[in-house]
Design a protein around this motif. Structure first.
Motif, short mmCIF file in Angstrom:
data_model
loop_
_atom_site.label_atom_id
_atom_site.label_comp_id
_atom_site.label_asym_id
_atom_site.label_seq_id
_atom_site.Cartn_x
_atom_site.Cartn_y
_atom_site.Cartn_z
N ARG A 44 -21.18 27.51 30.98
CA ARG A 44 -19.95 26.78 31.35
C ARG A 44 -19.30 26.19 30.10
NH1 ARG A 44 -17.51 26.96 36.45
NH2 ARG A 44 -17.18 24.72 36.62
N PHE A 45 -20.12 25.61 29.23
CA PHE A 45 -19.55 25.01 28.02
C PHE A 45 -18.82 26.08 27.20
CE2 PHE A 45 -19.84 24.41 23.46
CZ PHE A 45 -19.09 23.26 23.33
N ALA A 62 -15.75 17.64 23.19
CA ALA A 62 -16.68 16.52 23.00
C ALA A 62 -17.20 16.13 24.39
CB ALA A 62 -15.99 15.35 22.31
N PHE A 63 -18.32 16.70 24.75
CA PHE A 63 -18.88 16.53 26.09
C PHE A 63 -19.01 15.04 26.45
CE2 PHE A 63 -22.85 16.18 28.71
CZ PHE A 63 -22.32 16.72 29.87
N ALA A 64 -18.58 14.70 27.66
CA ALA A 64 -18.65 13.30 28.11
C ALA A 64 -20.08 12.98 28.53
CB ALA A 64 -17.68 13.08 29.27
N TYR A 65 -20.80 12.25 27.67
CA TYR A 65 -22.22 11.96 27.92
C TYR A 65 -22.44 11.15 29.19
CZ TYR A 65 -24.02 13.70 23.43
OH TYR A 65 -24.40 14.49 22.37
N GLY A 81 -22.51 23.68 19.93
CA GLY A 81 -21.33 23.26 19.16
C GLY A 81 -20.48 22.19 19.81
N ALA A 82 -21.05 21.49 20.78
CA ALA A 82 -20.27 20.43 21.44
C ALA A 82 -20.28 19.17 20.59
CB ALA A 82 -20.85 20.12 22.82
N GLY A 83 -19.17 18.45 20.62
CA GLY A 83 -19.14 17.09 20.12
C GLY A 83 -19.57 16.17 21.26
N ALA A 84 -19.41 14.87 21.06
CA ALA A 84 -19.88 13.91 22.06
C ALA A 84 -18.84 12.84 22.30
CB ALA A 84 -21.18 13.27 21.60
N THR A 85 -18.57 12.58 23.57
CA THR A 85 -17.76 11.41 23.93
C THR A 85 -18.71 10.40 24.51
OG1 THR A 85 -15.81 12.74 24.39
CG2 THR A 85 -15.89 10.56 25.39
N ALA A 95 -26.39 11.12 20.46
CA ALA A 95 -25.64 12.24 19.89
C ALA A 95 -26.15 12.54 18.48
CB ALA A 95 -24.16 11.91 19.85
N ILE A 96 -26.34 11.50 17.69
CA ILE A 96 -26.77 11.71 16.30
C ILE A 96 -28.18 12.30 16.27
CG2 ILE A 96 -27.41 10.47 14.18
CD1 ILE A 96 -24.85 8.85 14.56
N ARG A 97 -29.05 11.78 17.15
CA ARG A 97 -30.42 12.29 17.22
C ARG A 97 -30.44 13.78 17.54
NH1 ARG A 97 -32.90 9.78 21.72
NH2 ARG A 97 -31.94 7.92 20.90
N HIS A 98 -29.46 14.24 18.29
CA HIS A 98 -29.46 15.66 18.65
C HIS A 98 -28.56 16.48 17.75
CE1 HIS A 98 -31.49 14.02 22.19
NE2 HIS A 98 -32.18 15.14 22.04
N GLY A 99 -28.23 15.91 16.61
CA GLY A 99 -27.60 16.73 15.58
C GLY A 99 -26.09 16.85 15.68
N VAL A 100 -25.46 16.01 16.50
CA VAL A 100 -23.99 16.08 16.55
C VAL A 100 -23.47 15.46 15.26
CG1 VAL A 100 -21.91 15.36 17.79
CG2 VAL A 100 -23.99 15.91 19.07
N PHE A 101 -22.56 16.15 14.61
CA PHE A 101 -21.93 15.66 13.38
C PHE A 101 -21.16 14.38 13.73
CE2 PHE A 101 -17.83 16.12 10.93
CZ PHE A 101 -18.33 15.57 9.75
N PRO A 102 -21.37 13.26 12.99
CA PRO A 102 -20.70 12.00 13.36
C PRO A 102 -19.19 12.16 13.54
CG PRO A 102 -22.32 11.61 11.64
CD PRO A 102 -22.28 13.10 11.85
N GLY A 103 -18.58 13.02 12.73
CA GLY A 103 -17.14 13.23 12.84
C GLY A 103 -16.73 13.86 14.17
#
Ligand code: LLP
Length: 418
Positions: A44-45, A62-65, A81-85, A95-103
């Motif tokens: 789906r993503f 940026a997936f809505a956590y 490749g998802a970002g995080a909201t 998000a950071i723990r799972h490797g999402v780029f802070p940007g």
């Protein structure tokens, strides 16, 4: 095979998800149990990402956590490749723990604490979306105190776009608590010279959830583009347009659906035809559309009993595990996942949980095609969005365990716990 849910195999006496028998999952991990097919989630993503990216080249989903923050879910999406909201310090950390780029992390929320704003500044998140001009000044003050330059600030703008959805899920009305009025944003960018450590780099809008009307998404896109033009004339260059989330899913067979392609046309497609094309990043904060159908809530029948004309199937999952039906009157399909008797039956059941509240009901008058008995298993479908993430320990019930499945294998993602 359910056409809309290709990862589920539903027959009268058994259900498989991700190639695994529901009955064996219930025996292995106990019930109630959330079961998430992470392969379906990734599918789906990627479908959303592809639809949006094909219309506009610079897109971040940026997936809505808040819709689902189960570690394997965010881990898999980060890998895809998802970002995080996020809306909390724990969300930033997850998000950071799972490797999402802070940007690629977006911090939202109508009433953020100083602690949350500071954590976001320290982590270097890509965007803090302010919901008042005071919050923008607070971000400036905190950035200065922390010595952080170039902190990217967005304004969540309230355009007064009313989306047709459940009243509890609409957020875009002028008098809702969300966002800053358009005029106030213009005024701030025109008159305020206080920002030196932080700068306005983004515009954000989220008009509600479970929305299936392309028209409102298109209008939202056009409003954002028009406001950016006005701000440009005042010397504020919008580098990021965040169109929020909100795309709905059909919970009921007869529900209409806005396809991801039509949604992408109304948003990324419309944006690509604007004069901002090529100059800015487009961010989407989809939650529900990505994760809803990946997950079922498996529950066992404790008792079947009659009360006047009503036949109750009392199950071991309650409103504390899954609150959408009791909180919003939300409809979720309920299907048998395993039954001890095989014959067909036209019996209708009211399916309810163990919590001492009359609203602890998952569905009324449901014809499941079978006759239920103690020990049988039911599955509540499309429970992936705002299911486990909204669960609580009300009635001193433990948080439900979550298992993941993919290609015939299963694993425990989160144990039953307090
Ligand atoms: N962005 C913002 C600023 C939001 O407030 C939300 C959801 C989203 C994105 C993600 O929206 P989605 O794509 O998932 O619709 N508990 C309710 C839904 C509440 C939605 C809250 N905000 C439910 O169970 O239906």
């Amino acid at each position: 095979m359910d056409k809309r849910r290709p990862h589920l195999n539903i027959s009268r006496a058994s259900l498989r998800i991700g190639g695994v028998e529901a009955r064996s999952l219930a025996e292995k991990y106990g019930t109630p149990l959330y079961v998430t097919d992470v392969g379906r989630l990734a599918e789906r993503f990627n479908e959303a990402k592809a639809a949006l990216s094909s219309r506009y080249g610079n897109v971040l989903v940026a997936f809505a956590y808040k819709s689902n923050s189960t570690p394997p879910v965010v881990e898999r999406l980060a890998r895809e490749g998802a970002g995080a909201t996020v809306v909390s310090v724990a969300g930033i950390e997850l998000a950071i723990r799972h490797g999402v780029f802070p940007g690629d992390i977006v911090l939202d929320g109508p009433s953020k604490s100083k602690e949350e704003l500071s954590a976001a500044i320290k982590a270097g998140v890509g965007m803090i979306n302010a919901e008042s001009t005071q919050e923008a000044r607070d971000v400036e003050a905190l950035s200065r105190a922390l010595g952080s330059k170039g902190v990217r600030l967005g304004f969540r703008v309230n355009f007064g776009i009313e989306a047709e959805t459940h009243a509890g899920l609409a957020t875009g009305g002028r008098e809702h608590k969300f966002g800053v009025a358009r005029d106030e944003v213009v005024k701030f960018c025109r008159d305020d010279r206080s920002l030196t450590f932080a700068r306005v780099a983004g515009l954000h809008s989220h008009i509600g959830s479970q929305v299936s009307d392309a028209g409102v998404f298109r209008r939202q896109t056009e409003e954002m583009v028009s406001l950016a033009g006005e701000l440009e004339a005042l010397g504020t260059d919008v580098e990021e347009f965040n169109l929020g989330g909100g795309l709905g899913v059909p919970y009921k067979k007869e529900d209409g659906e806005l396809s991801i392609g039509d949604y992408a046309d109304a948003t990324a497609g419309a944006f690509a035809r604007s004069r901002w094309a090529g100059r800015a990043r487009l961010v989407f904060e989809l939650g529900r559309w990505v994760v809803a159908d990946s997950t079922i809530l498996l529950t066992r029948v404790n008792y079947v009993k009659a009360a006047g004309r009503v036949r109750w199937a009392l199950v071991d999952a309650g409103m504390n595990d899954f609150i959408r039906p009791s909180l919003y009157g939300a409809y979720h399909e309920i299907v048998p996942a395993w039954t001890s008797t095989e014959g067909r039956s036209g019996a209708a059941y009211d399916v309810a949980g163990p919590v001492c509240e009359s609203t602890d009901v998952f569905g009324r008058g449901r014809r499941l095609g079978v006759s239920l008995a103690q020990g049988d298993l039911l599955a509540i479908l499309d429970a992936g969005a705002y299911g486990s993430s909204m669960s609580s320990t009300y009635n001193m019930r433990p948080l439900t365990a979550v298992a993941t499945v993919e290609d015939g294998r299963s694993a425990l993602a989160s144990p039953r716990r307090f």
